[in-house]
Design an enzyme around this catalytic site. Structure first.
Site, PDB file in Angstrom:
ATOM      1  N   HIS A 190      70.410  19.852 -78.425  1.00 24.39           N
ATOM      2  CA  HIS A 190      71.842  19.854 -78.163  1.00 24.39           C
ATOM      3  C   HIS A 190      72.557  18.930 -79.235  1.00 24.39           C
ATOM      4  O   HIS A 190      73.702  18.832 -79.295  1.00 24.39           O
ATOM      5  CB  HIS A 190      72.118  19.589 -76.644  1.00 24.39           C
ATOM      6  CG  HIS A 190      72.144  20.622 -76.006  1.00 24.39           C
ATOM      7  ND1 HIS A 190      72.908  21.647 -75.935  1.00 24.39           N
ATOM      8  CD2 HIS A 190      70.790  21.307 -75.339  1.00 24.39           C
ATOM      9  CE1 HIS A 190      72.413  22.578 -75.209  1.00 24.39           C
ATOM     10  NE2 HIS A 190      71.113  22.443 -74.583  1.00 24.39           N
ATOM     11  N   ASP A 458      66.946  30.911 -76.761  1.00 28.78           N
ATOM     12  CA  ASP A 458      65.927  31.032 -75.633  1.00 28.78           C
ATOM     13  C   ASP A 458      64.988  32.298 -75.811  1.00 28.78           C
ATOM     14  O   ASP A 458      63.831  32.081 -75.621  1.00 28.78           O
ATOM     15  CB  ASP A 458      66.749  30.787 -74.371  1.00 28.78           C
ATOM     16  CG  ASP A 458      66.973  29.590 -73.793  1.00 28.78           C
ATOM     17  OD1 ASP A 458      66.030  28.738 -74.130  1.00 28.78           O
ATOM     18  OD2 ASP A 458      68.037  29.181 -73.296  1.00 28.78           O
ATOM     19  N   ARG A 468      61.592  24.872 -77.550  1.00 30.98           N
ATOM     20  CA  ARG A 468      62.789  24.663 -78.743  1.00 30.98           C
ATOM     21  C   ARG A 468      62.884  23.430 -78.721  1.00 30.98           C
ATOM     22  O   ARG A 468      63.557  23.006 -79.842  1.00 30.98           O
ATOM     23  CB  ARG A 468      63.931  25.689 -78.074  1.00 30.98           C
ATOM     24  CG  ARG A 468      64.733  25.016 -76.926  1.00 30.98           C
ATOM     25  CD  ARG A 468      65.673  26.039 -76.661  1.00 30.98           C
ATOM     26  NE  ARG A 468      66.903  25.985 -76.865  1.00 30.98           N
ATOM     27  CZ  ARG A 468      68.101  26.061 -76.340  1.00 30.98           C
ATOM     28  NH1 ARG A 468      68.110  27.038 -75.455  1.00 30.98           N
ATOM     29  NH2 ARG A 468      69.224  25.655 -76.928  1.00 30.98           N
ATOM     30  N   CYS A 505      74.993  35.154 -79.040  1.00 32.78           N
ATOM     31  CA  CYS A 505      75.509  33.628 -79.319  1.00 32.78           C
ATOM     32  C   CYS A 505      74.596  32.978 -79.389  1.00 32.78           C
ATOM     33  O   CYS A 505      74.826  31.656 -79.158  1.00 32.78           O
ATOM     34  CB  CYS A 505      76.179  33.680 -77.573  1.00 32.78           C
ATOM     35  SG  CYS A 505      75.297  33.893 -76.389  1.00 32.78           S
TER      36      CYS A 505
END
Ligand code: PEP
Ligand code: MG
Length: 575
Positions: A190, A458, A468, A505
């Site tokens: 993130h 994912d 990840r 996305c």
């Protein structure tokens, strides 16, 4: 001079002094004090200064990234106004005649232990982490030493850290922070996603940057290639500066495409959309010529807040995004919590494998989670009249999960209609395809949903069985691997057969090597960081769809590895 390579996660090039994010020495001795009133005043002053710091940080964060993400600091401020804790500390100074540092540390450690030992309660453990953070700030004021406060950076630097948490990242001011480099992290972590939305060049996962960089070192960072040089020679410095200039000039050229249609060489239109985390990000989407929002990650509304956002708070956020987009499509993903995204106020069970656990739609359709999911659906339904809303469910493995979510949606819709609330008649319901099971079953999903959007971050993690967040296995993040391409092709073909639109996305949608393959396969919507839109529009102008279809067919039939596909794309499209 030393040179290292990490994972390039946010475009741009920079040369500047390093700002090493290291923990300040906060050690102290126990002292007997005779003037206890003076000691208490010294303590009060440290608390007041800490509150003042936090208010500034919170304001800065609210301006740069929005209220939701700034709410992390409300929890810190609340701790400093806890009269019971403060009273306890002063009492100790008074009766034990000890210095404020010792009294403060003793009392806060007691609270930290208490909260930490509530094993199965993540909310309490978060509180312990908050107290620990705040403790550092107050101790630094008592000791008269400075904390490495990212929000206070006021000269041009490159931040070097082991890792940056989302709350570190919200504090970065892009006027001064020219880039950041970390030891750990991956392309889809993130902090990397935030770096792209802040347009700060970043290289992560270098393994050893913090052990190599010293104070006053100069760094040259290339967020396009992942290259980092510590104390570059003047020649290298020049090269990096000329790369930076080239990148800036290129960006200026891309800007000319802001209002242009996204067309391939042979005149086919594709939709270029953006991923956002908060309503504030919409400005960046429009500035970068976004044609839609392909993923609104609503969990930022939930994370960092002190409690569940209310229906009205959510309604306001969704309305703001829909209105600002003026009728362009907005895909809102329902809450994707769990995994690495914990909510301090929602008691999720401790799990061995949270990424494979109770998360996202699994929570939303469960007994304990459907209350908050219904609230979110109601807010979305009410906001739908303000634009073109598409609702997307994350982490769907089974058709039954989609059906269960749809039942809840229909129930809330019926209740609102009975209450006379207007609802748009053009809402679409879709699923994120990010689990291999649903990618394989896309033909069945396509019959029931309005759209499918492929979440490659994912999907790759689950297909390769490679976390990840773990840089040790980041080599398995292989978006062009034939196994991944086959799954993607299966989804796109299934959508085409049922005349349902298919988008993507995950980060792969803005990957310049992947785009030619995806155009060839006939993906319709590409949703990416806003800052990747214009370069993708520019790339598409050079692509011929027939030639790209031949490219993707060959990649699927002839190639065995990620590298082979990469080479094939470069042969077709050029470097
Ligand atoms: C994905 O998994 O590809 C995705 C877009 O969602 P997130 O990165 O939020 O998990
Ligand atoms: Mg995902």
């Amino acid at each position: 001079m030393s040179r290292l390579t990490g994972i390039a996660v946010s475009d741009g090039v920079a040369v500047a002094k390093a700002y090493l994010l290291i923990q300040t020495d906060l050690s102290f001795d126990k002292i007997v004090v005779s003037e206890v009133d003076d000691e208490k005043s010294r303590f009060d002053a440290a608390i007041a200064s800490s509150i003042a710091d936090l208010q500034v940080i919170r304001e800065k964060a609210a301006k740069s990234l929005g209220k939701e993400q700034a709410a992390v600091f409300d929890a810190h401020l609340m701790i400093l106004s806890d009269s019971e804790m403060i009273g306890d500390i002063k009492e100790r100074i008074q009766t034990d005649k000890i210095n404020a540092e010792v009294a403060f540390k003793e009392v806060t450690s007691k609270y930290i232990d208490l909260f930490e030992n509530m094993d199965d309660n993540p909310y309490m453990q978060e509180r312990a982490a908050d107290i620990r953070d705040v403790t550092k700030r107050v101790l630094a004021h008592l000791l008269g030493v400075a904390l490495p406060d990212l929000s206070m950076i006021s000269e041009e630097v490159i931040v070097v850290a082991n890792d940056l948490t989302p709350s570190d990242t919200v504090q970065l001011d892009r006027r001064f922070v020219k880039a950041f480099v970390t030891d750990i992290g991956g392309r889809t972590s993130h902090s990397a996603i935030m770096a792209r939305s802040l347009e700060i060049p970043a290289v992560v996962g270098t393994n050893e940057i913090t052990s190599l960089v010293k104070k006053n070192d100069v760094l040259a960072v290339n967020g396009l290639t992942g290259e980092v040089i510590i104390n570059p020679t003047s020649k290298e410095r020049e090269n990096f500066l000329s790369e930076e200039k080239k990148y800036i000039e290129q960006k200026e050229k891309w800007k000319l495409l802001k209002d242009a249609e996204t067309l391939t060489l042979d005149g086919r239109h594709f939709e270029l959309a953006a991923n956002i985390g908060t309503p504030k990000d919409v400005t960046g989407v429009l500035d970068n010529g976004g044609e839609a929002i392909g993923l609104y990650r609503t969990e930022f509304l939930y994370m960092g807040a002190a409690d569940f956002p209310t229906e009205d708070e959510q309604y306001e956020a969704y309305k703001m995004v829909l209105e600002q987009m003026h009728g362009k499509p907005v895909v809102v993903r329902t809450m994707d919590i769990g995994g690495d995204k914990k909510l301090p106020y929602f008691d999720l069970p401790k799990e061995m494998n949270p990424f494979l656990g109770f998360r996202a739609l699994r929570i939303s359709v469960s007994e304990e989670g459907n209350g908050m999911f219904r609230t979110q659906l109601r807010a979305l339904l009410r906001a739908s009249v303000h634009g073109k809303l598409r609702i997307m469910f994350p982490m769907v493995a089974l058709l039954e999960e989609f059906r269960a979510a749809k039942v809840l949606y229909e129930e809330e819709k019926a209740k609102l209609l009975v209450d006379g609330i207007s609802i748009s008649e053009d809402i679409q319901l879709g699923v994120m395809i990010e689990i291999p099971a649903s990618a394989m079953l896309a033909d069945k999903f396509a019959k029931e949903v309005d759209f499918m959007s492929i979440g490659t971050n994912d999907l790759i993690q689950y297909t390769m069985a490679a976390d990840r967040m773990n840089e040790k296995v980041s080599y398995l993040y292989q978006p062009y691997h034939p196994s991944i391409l086959r799954l993607i092709k299966n989804v796109i073909d299934a959508g085409k057969r049922e005349r349902k639109w298919v988008g993507m996305c995950g980060e792969m949608a803005g990957d310049q090597t992947a785009v030619p393959l995806l155009v060839g396969m006939g993906l319709y919507e590409f949703s990416m960081s806003a800052t990747s839109i214009l370069k993708t529009r520019s790339l598409m102008k050079r692509l011929d769809t027939k030639k790209m279809a031949e490219l993707s067919d060959r990649a699927l039939s002839d190639c065995n590895t990620h590298e082979e596909v990469e080479k094939l794309v470069h042969r077709y499209v050029g470097e």
